[in-house]
Design an enzyme around this catalytic site. Structure first.
Site, PDB file in Angstrom:
ATOM      1  CE1 TYR A  28       7.449  -3.961   6.631  1.00 28.11           C
ATOM      2  CE2 TYR A  28       6.223  -3.233   8.572  1.00 28.11           C
ATOM      3  CZ  TYR A  28       6.631  -3.032   7.263  1.00 28.11           C
ATOM      4  OH  TYR A  28       6.218  -1.911   6.586  1.00 28.11           O
ATOM      5  NE  ARG A  79     -10.638  -4.045  -3.496  1.00 26.02           N
ATOM      6  CZ  ARG A  79     -10.611  -5.197  -2.812  1.00 26.02           C
ATOM      7  NH1 ARG A  79     -10.149  -5.237  -1.581  1.00 26.02           N
ATOM      8  NH2 ARG A  79     -11.045  -6.314  -3.375  1.00 26.02           N
ATOM      9  CG  HIS A  93       2.685  -1.150   4.576  1.00 27.29           C
ATOM     10  ND1 HIS A  93       3.957  -1.626   4.817  1.00 27.29           N
ATOM     11  CD2 HIS A  93       2.213  -1.862   3.523  1.00 27.29           C
ATOM     12  CE1 HIS A  93       4.243  -2.585   3.945  1.00 27.29           C
ATOM     13  NE2 HIS A  93       3.198  -2.744   3.151  1.00 27.29           N
ATOM     14  CD  GLU A 101       4.860   0.849   7.529  1.00 26.02           C
ATOM     15  OE1 GLU A 101       4.737   0.065   8.507  1.00 26.02           O
ATOM     16  OE2 GLU A 101       5.231   0.464   6.401  1.00 26.02           O
ATOM     17  N   GLY A 122      -4.312   0.762  -6.464  1.00 23.60           N
ATOM     18  CA  GLY A 122      -3.912  -0.634  -6.508  1.00 23.60           C
ATOM     19  C   GLY A 122      -2.403  -0.746  -6.329  1.00 23.60           C
ATOM     20  N   GLY A 138      -9.607   8.498 -11.911  1.00 25.58           N
ATOM     21  CA  GLY A 138      -8.408   9.182 -11.434  1.00 25.58           C
ATOM     22  C   GLY A 138      -8.598  10.661 -11.226  1.00 25.58           C
TER      23      GLY A 138
END
Length: 407
Positions: free
Chosen positions: A98, A206, A88, A140, A398, A282
């Site tokens: 939220y 992304r 986030h 956060e 992802g 990865g």
């Protein structure tokens, strides 16, 4: 923590809600995006939405968080929420968002479960939602403070100082600030978000791991072009929108919108032996970790394991070998499904990665990144070898469907 009344109601209704949570999250996203199309276009990953990955990840996180209020396991709660909070933060999520999620999620619960959602049931699940939401908002806020930015103010423009081909389908980009000042430092293993404006006007985002050490003042990311491909169930996964845009369109001196680095796959500050395991792209967070370890002349035992389709597919292949050579007590094992003209030997094997013959020192910390089925298989192998679950760290490219899974 939940009130006693809410806890008992959650305990009673969790089987019903859990059985319907997939339908609930699917309806939630559909109605939220219908009312707020800008969220799907400019914030959420459209590819994950089309494939259903995001819906499954949200369903798993909610069900797991609810279950963990009944049978507390703070380590697993921290794992689930830390992953979400860092993601986030990398998107610049703000507290008021939220409330949007709450509105459409609870409308979906009411629509799917109907008369089963009594006032008591709604109050209990509302309490659970805000417990989870307020915890994430606090986490956060802490991440934003640590990064030295206002809540959600994570975006900046960078210039591409260099582009390099790292394999047949992967390129790296070295990013620098527009004014030449050093970019903020980061912890090896972290990632940043990249936002691009696509041809249809959508702004898609992304995450990409930083694939170099944090000492240079620049940032390097590595992007693998994702082509359309057939999944094990026979369905077709679409080509990566952002990865293909970056691969085909971004070159030296172009400007990229990126965020401050975040992520909790970072080296623990101890002297434990290290096991770095990756597959495919990865390898990128491992490259950041190894670059840092080489620059600091680390002397602990380090085992590096990488699996790939072929040497030509292995991004940073030569650089990886150079870094391992610089570390006095590091060893490397590589598996390629197709070795081509090469012969097995000296840490090089054909086939899929197999930890069966790998000796793992007592107290080893393992760091894992790659496709989710690969990582779940590695986790099982590590647990079988006696590695404690809390010493297995991972990164998912992802939606995260590892953390809610039973250990």
């Amino acid at each position: 923590m939940l009130s006693a009344t809410a806890k008992e109601t959650i305990r009673t209704t969790l089987p019903t809600v859990g059985a319907a949570i997939g339908d609930i999250t699917t309806r939630f996203y559909r109605t939220m995006f219908a009312a707020n199309p800008d969220l799907e276009r400019d914030l959420f990953n459209r590819g994950n939405q089309r494939q259903g990955d995001q819906q499954k990840a949200l369903a798993g996180a909610i069900a797991a968080f609810a279950a963990l209020q009944l049978e507390p396991d703070q380590a697993r709660v921290d794992l689930i929420l830390s992953r979400i909070a860092n993601k986030h933060a990398s998107l610049g999520i703000r507290p008021e968002q939220y409330r949007i999620v709450h509105k459409y999620l609870f409308e979906a619960i009411a629509e799917v479960l109907g008369d089963a959602v009594t006032a008591e049931v709604a109050a209990a699940w509302n309490e659970l939602y805000w417990l989870m939401a307020e915890t994430l908002i606090g986490m956060e806020a802490g991440l934003y403070r640590a990064a030295g930015v206002a809540d959600g103010d994570v975006w900046r423009q960078t210039r591409v100082r260099g582009r390099r081909q790292e394999s047949a389908d992967a390129v790296s980009f070295v990013l620098t600030s527009l004014d030449g000042s050093p970019l903020p430092s980061y912890a090896p293993g972290q990632y940043l978000s990249v936002g691009v404006r696509l041809e249809d006007g959508a702004r898609q985002i992304r995450q990409y791991s930083l694939s170099s050490a944090p000492s240079a003042g620049d940032w390097r990311i590595t992007v693998k072009r994702v082509d359309a491909h057939t999944l094990p169930d026979g369905s077709i996964a679409p080509a990566g929108e952002v990865s293909n845009f970056l691969y085909h369109n971004i070159f030296e001196d172009d400007v990229l919108d990126v965020t401050t680095p975040f992520g909790d796959l970072t080296l623990t500050d101890d002297e434990a032996p290290l096991l770095l395991i990756s597959a495919g792209i990865g390898c990128t967070p491992m490259m950041g970790m190894l670059s840092h370890l080489a620059e600091t002349a680390d002397t602990r035992p380090i085992s590096v394991i990488h699996a790939d389709r072929a040497p030509s597919s292995h991004a940073h292949r030569a650089e990886l070998a150079e870094l391992v050579d610089r570390l006095p007590f590091a060893v490397m094992h590589r598996w390629y499904e197709d070795l081509g003209a090469r012969r097995p030997g000296d840490g090089l094997s054909e086939g899929r990665a197999d930890l069966g013959e790998i000796t793992i020192a007592e107290g080893t910390r393992a760091y894992v990144c790659g496709p989710l089925p690969f990582m779940l298989g590695v986790r099982d192998a590590l647990l079988d070898k006696g590695v404690a679950v809390e010493k297995i760290h991972y990164e998912v490219f992802g939606p995260d469907r590892w953390a809610p899974a039973p250990a």
